[in-house]
Enzyme design. Structure first.
Site, PDB file in Angstrom:
ATOM      1  N   GLY A   1       0.847  -1.188   0.000  1.00  0.00           N
ATOM      2  CA  GLY A   1       0.000   0.000   0.000  1.00  0.00           C
ATOM      3  C   GLY A   1       0.882   1.237   0.000  1.00  0.00           C
TER       4      GLY A   1
ATOM      5  CD  GLN B   1       3.294   5.811   2.480  1.00  0.00           C
ATOM      6  OE1 GLN B   1       2.304   5.307   1.967  1.00  0.00           O
ATOM      7  NE2 GLN B   1       4.186   5.113   3.142  1.00  0.00           N
TER       8      GLN B   1
ATOM      9  CB  CYS C   1       4.477   2.317   7.321  1.00  0.00           C
ATOM     10  SG  CYS C   1       4.176   3.832   6.396  1.00  0.00           S
ATOM     11  CG  LEU C   2       6.845   0.897   1.488  1.00  0.00           C
ATOM     12  CD1 LEU C   2       6.386   1.169   0.060  1.00  0.00           C
ATOM     13  CD2 LEU C   2       8.093   0.029   1.491  1.00  0.00           C
TER      14      LEU C   2
ATOM     15  CG  HIS D   1      -1.288   1.587   7.009  1.00  0.00           C
ATOM     16  ND1 HIS D   1      -0.437   1.187   8.024  1.00  0.00           N
ATOM     17  CD2 HIS D   1      -0.516   2.320   6.146  1.00  0.00           C
ATOM     18  CE1 HIS D   1       0.777   1.651   7.770  1.00  0.00           C
ATOM     19  NE2 HIS D   1       0.750   2.342   6.642  1.00  0.00           N
ATOM     20  CD  GLU D   2      -1.307   2.673   2.411  1.00  0.00           C
ATOM     21  OE1 GLU D   2      -0.839   3.810   2.266  1.00  0.00           O
ATOM     22  OE2 GLU D   2      -0.611   1.710   2.799  1.00  0.00           O
TER      23      GLU D   2
ATOM     24  CG  HIS E   1       0.012   7.209   4.989  1.00  0.00           C
ATOM     25  ND1 HIS E   1       1.159   7.646   5.597  1.00  0.00           N
ATOM     26  CD2 HIS E   1       0.133   5.859   4.889  1.00  0.00           C
ATOM     27  CE1 HIS E   1       1.941   6.608   5.861  1.00  0.00           C
ATOM     28  NE2 HIS E   1       1.336   5.511   5.455  1.00  0.00           N
TER      29      HIS E   1
HETATM   30  C1  Y12 Z   1      -1.432  -4.222   6.332  1.00  0.00           C
HETATM   31  C2  Y12 Z   1      -0.558  -3.460   7.067  1.00  0.00           C
HETATM   32  C3  Y12 Z   1      -0.004  -2.327   6.541  1.00  0.00           C
HETATM   33  C4  Y12 Z   1      -0.357  -1.937   5.263  1.00  0.00           C
HETATM   34  C5  Y12 Z   1       0.230  -0.671   4.725  1.00  0.00           C
HETATM   35  C6  Y12 Z   1       1.224  -0.881   3.634  1.00  0.00           C
HETATM   36  N1  Y12 Z   1       2.516  -1.215   4.169  1.00  0.00           N
HETATM   37  C7  Y12 Z   1       3.526  -1.606   3.369  1.00  0.00           C
HETATM   38  O1  Y12 Z   1       3.345  -1.698   2.172  1.00  0.00           O
HETATM   39  C8  Y12 Z   1       4.814  -1.902   4.022  1.00  0.00           C
HETATM   40  C9  Y12 Z   1       5.863  -2.228   3.285  1.00  0.00           C
HETATM   41  C10 Y12 Z   1       7.190  -2.516   3.794  1.00  0.00           C
HETATM   42  C11 Y12 Z   1       8.103  -3.105   2.943  1.00  0.00           C
HETATM   43  C12 Y12 Z   1       9.395  -3.364   3.361  1.00  0.00           C
HETATM   44  O2  Y12 Z   1      10.301  -3.974   2.533  1.00  0.00           O
HETATM   45  C13 Y12 Z   1      11.187  -3.199   1.805  1.00  0.00           C
HETATM   46  O3  Y12 Z   1      11.240  -2.010   1.940  1.00  0.00           O
HETATM   47  C14 Y12 Z   1      12.032  -3.930   0.847  1.00  0.00           C
HETATM   48  C15 Y12 Z   1       9.759  -3.089   4.669  1.00  0.00           C
HETATM   49  O4  Y12 Z   1      11.025  -3.513   5.078  1.00  0.00           O
HETATM   50  C16 Y12 Z   1      12.076  -2.682   5.106  1.00  0.00           C
HETATM   51  O5  Y12 Z   1      11.927  -1.522   5.001  1.00  0.00           O
HETATM   52  C17 Y12 Z   1      13.384  -3.327   5.296  1.00  0.00           C
HETATM   53  C18 Y12 Z   1       8.862  -2.486   5.518  1.00  0.00           C
HETATM   54  C19 Y12 Z   1       7.562  -2.200   5.090  1.00  0.00           C
HETATM   55  C20 Y12 Z   1      -1.228  -2.680   4.534  1.00  0.00           C
HETATM   56  C21 Y12 Z   1      -1.772  -3.834   5.071  1.00  0.00           C
HETATM   57 CO    CO Z   2       2.110   3.591   5.577  1.00  0.00          CO
END
Ligand code: Y12
Ligand code: CO
Length: 175
Positions: A45, A50, A95-96, A137-138, A141
């Protein structure tokens, strides 16, 4: 084009994003770039703020049971409003904009969301599970809120201490 992710504690993450009024090529380029950025960073997401754009636009692309993401599962969400919610559930969120930090957050279990697509067409979705969590969550933001604001006082204090240390280490690595 892959855009740079805005990372906590950047103050842009605290601002309320503005309603989208023009469903034009600028919006479509933003959504395409957000999708490319989200995919490149393994996100499920992403909200426009962001990538530094304060517009009420977000994307969600949930992986299947094998963890694979498919372009046809992408949901583009413009000007969303939660019009009904029920129940409560807890999920370990990430969260990114707060990379490498995950914690349990409580949210509504079921939501009904009204929104527009990239052409301004009105849509509605009733959903539960991971998709309902992702919407909430989104959408937070868009109002300048991060999931870490939902942590208990002590957990937040611990997070802030660890985050300061992490940022310092990252700055020293760059020198
Ligand atoms: C359930 C919970 C949260 C959401 C919101 C969207 N969250 C994300 O998309 C999180 C992504 C994420 C990805 C990662 O991996 C990389 O960056 C490669 C991460 O790990 C690191 O940063 C090392 C952390 C979060 C939707 C549904
Ligand atoms: Co987020």
């Amino acid at each position: 084009m892959i855009r740079k992710i805005v990372v906590y504690p950047d103050k842009r993450l605290k601002q309320r994003s503005c309603e989208v009024v023009e469903f034009d090529s600028t919006l479509h380029t933003l959504l395409d770039d957000m999708n490319e950025t989200m995919t490149a960073k393994n996100g499920i997401g992403l909200a426009a703020i962001q990538v530094g754009v304060p517009l009420r636009a977000l994307l969600i692309n949930l992986p299947d049971e094998e963890g694979e993401q498919y372009p046809e599962n992408l949901i583009e969400v413009i000007n969303p409003v939660i019009v009904d919610r029920r129940g409560s559930t807890t999920y370990t969120e990430g969260c990114l904009s707060v990379p490498e930090y995950y914690d349990d957050v409580e949210r509504s279990e079921w939501v009904k969301v009204e929104f527009q697509d990239r052409y301004g067409e009105k849509k509605s979705i009733e959903t539960d599970g991971l998709l309902a969590i992702a919407f909430q969550h989104e959408m937070d933001h868009l109002d300048g809120h991060l999931f870490i604001e939902k942590l208990s006082f002590l957990k937040r204090k611990k997070f802030e201490k660890e985050w300061k240390k992490k940022l310092k280490e990252m700055r020293e690595k760059k020198k």
